[in-house]
Enzyme design. Structure first.
Site, PDB file in Angstrom:
ATOM      1  CB  THR A 197      85.182  38.099  34.278  1.00  0.00           C
ATOM      2  OG1 THR A 197      86.289  37.264  34.609  1.00  0.00           O
ATOM      3  CG2 THR A 197      85.250  38.403  32.788  1.00  0.00           C
ATOM      4  CG  ASP A 198      89.905  37.678  36.993  1.00  0.00           C
ATOM      5  OD1 ASP A 198      89.244  37.006  36.173  1.00  0.00           O
ATOM      6  OD2 ASP A 198      90.694  37.150  37.807  1.00  0.00           O
ATOM      7  CD  GLU A 199      88.705  34.222  32.114  1.00  0.00           C
ATOM      8  OE1 GLU A 199      88.745  34.231  30.871  1.00  0.00           O
ATOM      9  OE2 GLU A 199      88.483  33.211  32.775  1.00  0.00           O
ATOM     10  CE1 TYR A 221      82.691  34.366  30.645  1.00  0.00           C
ATOM     11  CE2 TYR A 221      85.013  34.437  31.246  1.00  0.00           C
ATOM     12  CZ  TYR A 221      83.683  34.665  31.560  1.00  0.00           C
ATOM     13  OH  TYR A 221      83.353  35.192  32.783  1.00  0.00           O
ATOM     14  CE  LYS A 225      81.067  38.379  32.030  1.00  0.00           C
ATOM     15  NZ  LYS A 225      79.661  38.414  32.532  1.00  0.00           N
TER      16      LYS A 225
END
Ligand code: DAU
Length: 410
Positions: A197-199, A221, A225
């Protein structure tokens, strides 16, 4: 090509499978999905034969199963659902389910792929295995059956990770590790594609992040990831596993579970409920249509250079409040429904990706029309009330989470 697609009953995973089965007539897909609250067989409606679901027996209490006898040779492995775990049982209601012992999963998959099927409808290209990526024995049985792994399996909702990080560490980190260990032993595996993810980059204060920027996740989260993302990379660097890592920005589209911003706001607006906007609503997300995401993943599966990370951006950065106002306008609802509430703790102010790499190296274009994709998505939720109303009415876990989380935001 034979794919193992984990988390294939979720939003992005199921969209990818539909794209793949339509586009690539030679592909066959084994889905491994634990049918958590966010997964649904309905997401693959139209692609699923009724006898393509396998729910392996493992639990002691499932030993004394009643075998439905119908004179077919398959009867011994196809049983009624009374024995299934309650949550899964509910989701599999009205389905015929194969219940093999662990070692027989391959037989059932071959039967599904090899057809003729139980109902004589011919072979299917899709087999669904209900189980967890954390289940070592199940995963090691499945890996030898595929050429490619695409790992979508993950707990994905940031708010839930703030309330209870446990499942995120289990599925996102340990589950990825289990898959990697099995993949490492599979010499014939062509590629392991991991959906990150970009997160993982954290807040984009000034610039858009490219793949060479450091990662700096800020919530449970995104931290889980990030751990999985780097674990996948380590298996490439240490063991030579052929991998790609994909970092998409915020996805939206049909079939997205109604806990994420866009479906939450559409559904609340449709029900004339107040729309909970965290903080000042000026946080920025880059919106990527799910149809573009799956096209990009397919490009990466086939053409991505082994060992590389690829960002996928929507190139549609918007403040949350702008997106919410657009939803209200489309639905003809008043802005008085907007309700500014207590902010999410550790709320990342802005995500922003530089996706030149996938565009220049793999020729990804993307539809780049946020407004029309958003309109289509809103229309889908209007036309498919049955899909989400069932979740609102029947999913106790969903109701509990929504009540508790939003009660604390008042
Ligand atoms: O960036 C990719 C990530 O996007 C994915 O990896 C995650 O799985 C996905 O959950 C998503 O994370 P976000 O936290 O950005 O998505 P969410 O839809 O939860 O929230 C989007 C923005 O809207 C965020 O700034 C929080 C805000 N928000 C969200 C909800 C649900 C609200 O203001 N009110 C709400 O009720």
């Amino acid at each position: 090509m034979d794919y193992l697609i984990t988390g294939g009953l979720g939003f992005i995973g199921s969209t990818f499978i539909k794209y793949l089965l339509n586009k690539d007539v030679d592909s066959r897909v084994i889905v491994l999905d634990s049918l958590t609250y966010a997964g649904s067989l309905e997401n693959l409606q139209g692609f699923l034969n009724q006898d393509s679901i396998i729910y392996p027996q493992r639990h002691e209490e499932l030993k004394n199963i009643v075998v439905h006898s119908n004179g077919s040779g398959l009867a011994k492995s196809i049983v009624g659902l009374a024995e299934c775990d309650k949550r899964i049982e509910k989701k599999l209601a009205n389905c015929i389910v194969r219940r093999p012992h662990d070692g027989n999963i391959a037989d059932d998959i071959n039967e599904i792929f090899g057809g003729p099927s139980y109902y004589g409808r011919g072979a299917s290209r899709l087999a669904i295995v209900i189980g967890s990526v954390c289940d070592r024995s199940l995963v090691s049985n499945l890996l030898p059956m595929c050429d490619l792994v695409v790992n979508f399996a993950a707990e994905t909702h940031v708010d839930r990770s703030i309330m209870n990080p446990d499942e995120f560490i289990k599925t996102d980190v340990y589950g990825t590790y289990v898959l990697l260990e099995a993949a490492k032993k599979q010499d014939t595996l062509k590629k392991f594609v991991h959906i990150s993810t970009d997160e993982v980059y954290g807040v984009a204060t000034e610039k858009s992040f490219s793949e060479i920027d450091p990662i700096s996740p800020r919530n449970p989260y995104s931290a889980s990831k990030a751990a999985a993302d780097r674990l996948v990379y380590s298996y490439n660097q240490t063991y030579g596993l052929p991998i790609n890592i994909v970092r998409p920005s915020n996805n939206f589209g049909p079939n997205q579970y109604p806990e994420k911003l866009i479906p939450v706001m559409i559904i609340k607006a449709l029900n004339d409920e107040r729309l909970p906007v965290y903080g000042d609503g000026k946080q920025i997300r880059d919106w990527l249509f799910v149809g573009d995401t799956v096209e990009a993943i397919d490009l990466i599966v086939h053409n991505g250079t082994i060992g590389e990370v690829y960002n996928i951006a929507g190139r549609n950065e918007r403040e949350n409040i702008m997106v919410i106002k657009e939803i209200l306008t489309r639905l003809g609802k008043p802005e008085t429904l907007i309700n500014y509430v207590k902010d999410r703790p550790g709320h990342d102010r802005r995500y922003s990706l530089d996706d030149s790499k996938i565009r220049f190296q793999l020729g990804f274009k993307g539809s780049n029309s946020f407004e029309s994709n958003l309109r289509d998505t809103i229309d889908w939720y209007v036309q498919n009330r049955k899909w989400w109303q069932k979740i609102l009415d029947e999913d106790i876990e969903y109701r509990k989470f929504m009540e508790q989380w939003y009660k604390d935001r008042k």
